[in-house]
Design a protein around this motif. Structure first.
Motif, PDB file in Angstrom:
ATOM      1  N   VAL A 105       0.837  -1.205   0.000  1.00  0.00           N
ATOM      2  CA  VAL A 105       0.000   0.000   0.000  1.00  0.00           C
ATOM      3  C   VAL A 105       0.871   1.253   0.000  1.00  0.00           C
ATOM      4  O   VAL A 105       0.609   2.215  -0.734  1.00  0.00           O
ATOM      5  CB  VAL A 105      -0.948  -0.003   1.220  1.00  0.00           C
TER       6      VAL A 105
ATOM      7  N   ARG B 117       1.826   6.760  -6.899  1.00  0.00           N
ATOM      8  CA  ARG B 117       0.692   7.490  -7.446  1.00  0.00           C
ATOM      9  C   ARG B 117       0.612   8.933  -6.960  1.00  0.00           C
ATOM     10  O   ARG B 117      -0.131   9.733  -7.524  1.00  0.00           O
ATOM     11  CB  ARG B 117      -0.614   6.766  -7.101  1.00  0.00           C
ATOM     12  N   ARG B 118       1.356   9.248  -5.924  1.00  0.00           N
ATOM     13  CA  ARG B 118       1.278  10.580  -5.346  1.00  0.00           C
ATOM     14  C   ARG B 118       1.841  11.618  -6.311  1.00  0.00           C
ATOM     15  O   ARG B 118       2.904  11.437  -6.892  1.00  0.00           O
ATOM     16  CB  ARG B 118       2.076  10.626  -4.031  1.00  0.00           C
TER      17      ARG B 118
ATOM     18  N   VAL C 225       0.937   4.188  -2.886  1.00  0.00           N
ATOM     19  CA  VAL C 225       0.679   5.589  -2.550  1.00  0.00           C
ATOM     20  C   VAL C 225       1.827   6.477  -3.008  1.00  0.00           C
ATOM     21  O   VAL C 225       1.615   7.558  -3.576  1.00  0.00           O
ATOM     22  CB  VAL C 225       0.448   5.741  -1.033  1.00  0.00           C
TER      23      VAL C 225
END
Length: 325
Positions: free
Chosen positions: A301, A308-309, A305
């Motif tokens: 996860v 994709r941030r 994150v």
């Protein structure tokens, strides 16, 4: 040459830490000799060919020596301190392998052995040398914190690997205390790799890690080699950045490396906890599986994150692999 290039390629081998390089050469020779010993010498000790121990220790020492010889050569601050610490480590590790080989020739174990005064003297000598190597490694690891690279991801990978390696080495101290059974019987062997059972039972091929009880060698081994494992994660990321533009951000690569290091540390904690409960690494119970699963999910996860941030500031230094832009 920039700091980024120095960490990617480093100085020529001729400038690497010379005592550690000589140790690496000696270990390479010992590996060959020990493999020959496994072929011609049929003796078995603790369930494994008697020369398997020197093969494993020599290989691990060779990897240690080459890695630190390369890192010490790149230091600009605390370099003299690190050079002497590396020399102490080289001498200590060389002495440890000498004791192991002596005991192999004698047909007995080198670790935890108080059977005779001579055996005890050899084990105590080895113990002192191991402590010296550990403190020397701590000093060199501290020097790495005084020598940041221009690429923050590389700095984080090397520092995290060094810290976890020091922790992994310290986990070996869990093995030196005599077990309850040894205290009760007054055994001449005081200390053990295996938890819950005597050493020498069924184990994994070559490695010998117990398949029926807990084995403290597992977190010890994996922890020590974090020094290679965490930077390897970064190398993979740098190669991947050639195909995936999102990884061209040094800030994102650093974040992924930190997640990998935290996950590695958490896994070491779980493996240590598992071993101390007397549980074999190949027979994990539901609690162990749950803990490992939680680490895997949290790491996955976190990486998603990070990748994709948006809005992560791009750093100016390009990805360099093997010194080539």
């Amino acid at each position: 040459m920039t700091a980024t290039h120095r960490l990617a390629a480093g100085p020529p081998v001729a400038q690497w830490h010379r005592p550690l390089l000589w140790l690496a050469v000696a270990m390479a020779i010992l590996v060959v000799v020990s493999i020959g010993g496994m072929i011609v010498d049929g003796r078995v000790l603790a369930g494994l060919p008697i020369w398997a121990k020197s093969v494993k220790f020599a290989l691990a020492t060779l990897i240690y020596a080459v890695t630190w010889a390369w890192l010490i050569a790149q230091l600009t601050t605390w370099r003299r301190v690190a050079w002497w610490a590396g020399t102490v480590a080289a001498v200590g590790l060389g002495l440890e392998l000498v004791v192991i080989v002596i005991q192999i020739v004698r047909g007995t174990t080198s670790h935890f052995n108080f059977t005779t005064a001579f055996d005890a003297a050899l084990w105590n000598t080895m113990g002192l040398s191991i402590m010296g190597v550990w403190f020397a490694t701590v000093l060199v690891a501290a020097a790495l914190f005084r020598n940041p690279a221009s690429d923050r991801a590389r700095t984080s990978a090397i520092r995290a690997g060094a810290v976890l390696s020091v922790v992994g080495a310290a986990l070996g101290m869990l093995m030196v205390q005599p077990t309850e059974g040894q205290r009760a019987t007054g055994s001449s062997i005081r200390g053990a790799h295996t938890v819950g059972l005597a050493d020498g039972g069924p184990g994994l091929p070559i490695l010998g890690w117990s398949t029926v009880g807990g084995d403290l060698r597992i977190p010890h081994f994996l922890g020590m080699h974090a020094l290679q494992a965490i930077p390897l994660v970064l190398i993979v990321l740098e190669f991947a950045a050639r195909r995936f533009p999102v990884l061209r951000s040094a800030a994102k690569r650093q974040a992924v490396v930190l997640v990998a290091a935290a996950s590695y540390g958490a896994l070491l904690a779980v493996l240590t906890w598992q071993a101390l409960r007397g549980q074999s690494v190949v027979r994990p119970d539901s609690l162990t599986m749950l803990a490992v699963g939680a680490i895997a999910i949290a790491a996955s996860v976190a990486v998603v994150v990070i990748v994709r941030r948006s809005g992560v500031r791009e750093l100016s230094n390009p990805v360099v692999v093997g010194g080539v832009r």
